[in-house]
Write a protein that holds these residues in place. Structure first.
Motif, PDB file in Angstrom:
ATOM      1  N   GLU A 201       0.741  -1.253   0.271  1.00 59.19           N
ATOM      2  CA  GLU A 201      -0.003   0.012  -0.054  1.00 59.19           C
ATOM      3  C   GLU A 201       0.925   1.155  -0.152  1.00 59.19           C
ATOM      4  OE1 GLU A 201      -2.333  -3.363   1.463  1.00 59.19           O
ATOM      5  OE2 GLU A 201      -0.505  -2.609   2.018  1.00 59.19           O
TER       6      GLU A 201
ATOM      7  N   GLY B  88      -4.828  -0.179  -8.331  1.00 60.36           N
ATOM      8  CA  GLY B  88      -5.729   0.556  -8.787  1.00 60.36           C
ATOM      9  C   GLY B  88      -5.101   1.862  -8.859  1.00 60.36           C
ATOM     10  N   TYR B  89      -5.769   3.063  -9.242  1.00 63.79           N
ATOM     11  CA  TYR B  89      -5.399   4.401  -9.343  1.00 63.79           C
ATOM     12  C   TYR B  89      -5.447   5.267  -7.834  1.00 63.79           C
ATOM     13  CZ  TYR B  89      -5.038   3.796 -14.272  1.00 63.79           C
ATOM     14  OH  TYR B  89      -4.725   3.635 -15.598  1.00 63.79           O
ATOM     15  N   LYS B  90      -6.295   4.603  -7.121  1.00 61.12           N
ATOM     16  CA  LYS B  90      -6.305   5.343  -5.795  1.00 61.12           C
ATOM     17  C   LYS B  90      -5.391   5.173  -4.964  1.00 61.12           C
ATOM     18  CE  LYS B  90     -11.552   4.845  -5.501  1.00 61.12           C
ATOM     19  NZ  LYS B  90     -12.592   4.313  -4.767  1.00 61.12           N
ATOM     20  N   ILE B  91      -4.960   6.130  -4.087  1.00 59.47           N
ATOM     21  CA  ILE B  91      -3.752   6.115  -3.185  1.00 59.47           C
ATOM     22  C   ILE B  91      -3.862   4.951  -2.133  1.00 59.47           C
ATOM     23  CG2 ILE B  91      -2.555   7.249  -1.356  1.00 59.47           C
ATOM     24  CD1 ILE B  91      -3.119   9.681  -2.343  1.00 59.47           C
ATOM     25  N   GLU B  92      -2.849   4.085  -1.962  1.00 61.86           N
ATOM     26  CA  GLU B  92      -2.648   2.961  -1.389  1.00 61.86           C
ATOM     27  C   GLU B  92      -3.213   1.678  -2.097  1.00 61.86           C
ATOM     28  OE1 GLU B  92      -4.332   3.400   2.753  1.00 61.86           O
ATOM     29  OE2 GLU B  92      -2.761   4.649   3.491  1.00 61.86           O
ATOM     30  N   SER B  93      -3.633   1.898  -3.167  1.00 58.18           N
ATOM     31  CA  SER B  93      -3.905   0.539  -3.969  1.00 58.18           C
ATOM     32  C   SER B  93      -2.998   0.494  -5.387  1.00 58.18           C
ATOM     33  CB  SER B  93      -5.305   0.841  -4.631  1.00 58.18           C
ATOM     34  OG  SER B  93      -5.464   1.764  -5.414  1.00 58.18           O
ATOM     35  N   ASN B  94      -2.125   1.513  -5.528  1.00 55.11           N
ATOM     36  CA  ASN B  94      -1.069   1.596  -6.829  1.00 55.11           C
ATOM     37  C   ASN B  94      -0.247   0.267  -6.788  1.00 55.11           C
ATOM     38  OD1 ASN B  94      -0.678   4.835  -5.929  1.00 55.11           O
ATOM     39  ND2 ASN B  94      -1.876   4.244  -7.705  1.00 55.11           N
TER      40      ASN B  94
END
Length: 160
Positions: free
Chosen positions: A8, A84-90
């Motif tokens: 994360e 994903g593109y959300k912070i902590e999911s990159n």
């Protein structure tokens, strides 16, 4: 990042986390033949780099006697990209890929990346005294690549 940092904590682009798993998932969902996708993800990339003069890539991209093969064992029915593109999911790791062998060494064992194991090798173009880059000219491009009887005006945008 440090080795012990959680997934994360990664802040980067999805091209470095989950891109191959994404192509496997999309191929499954869209009905692309698995062997075609595997060839696209391994053989064709290695072939193009080899054809461009990167000698080490001429021995990669396929499992064949005398070749160099890193092996990814995955379940084509379950492999999924989770980044994903959300912070902590990159940097979230993909699932459905329980084993990866690099240079004959297990890098991912039972879906866990092994700590402190670095069997990969740097692959570089040889240093050349004079580069091989040649600028592309419109005329030579049209001579080599234009389909016969295809109107040249399609390519004519006023660029010389």
């Amino acid at each position: 990042m440090r080795w012990e940092d959680p997934y994360e904590a990664y802040v980067g682009h999805l091209k470095t986390a989950g891109s191959h798993a994404k192509t496997l998932r999309l191929a499954r969902e869209l009905g692309v033949p698995l062997m075609q996708l595997i060839a696209q993800n391994s053989y064709w990339s290695a072939k193009h780099l080899g054809d461009a003069g990167l000698e080490a890539m001429r021995k990669r991209g396929r499992m064949q006697e005398g070749m160099v093969a890193d092996i990814t064992i995955f379940n084509p029915e379950t492999v999924t990209d989770n980044a994903g593109y959300k912070i902590e999911s990159n940097g979230l790791p993909s699932t459905g890929i329980p084993y990866v062998l690099v240079n004959g060494v297990i890098m991912v064992n039972d879906s866990k990346v092994q700590e402190g194991v670095y069997p990969g090798q740097a692959i570089r173009y040889p240093v050349e005294e004079k580069g091989r880059w040649v600028p592309l000219e419109k005329e030579s491009y049209l001579e080599e690549l234009l389909v016969p009887d295809f109107p040249e005006s399609v390519f004519d945008h006023g660029v010389e």
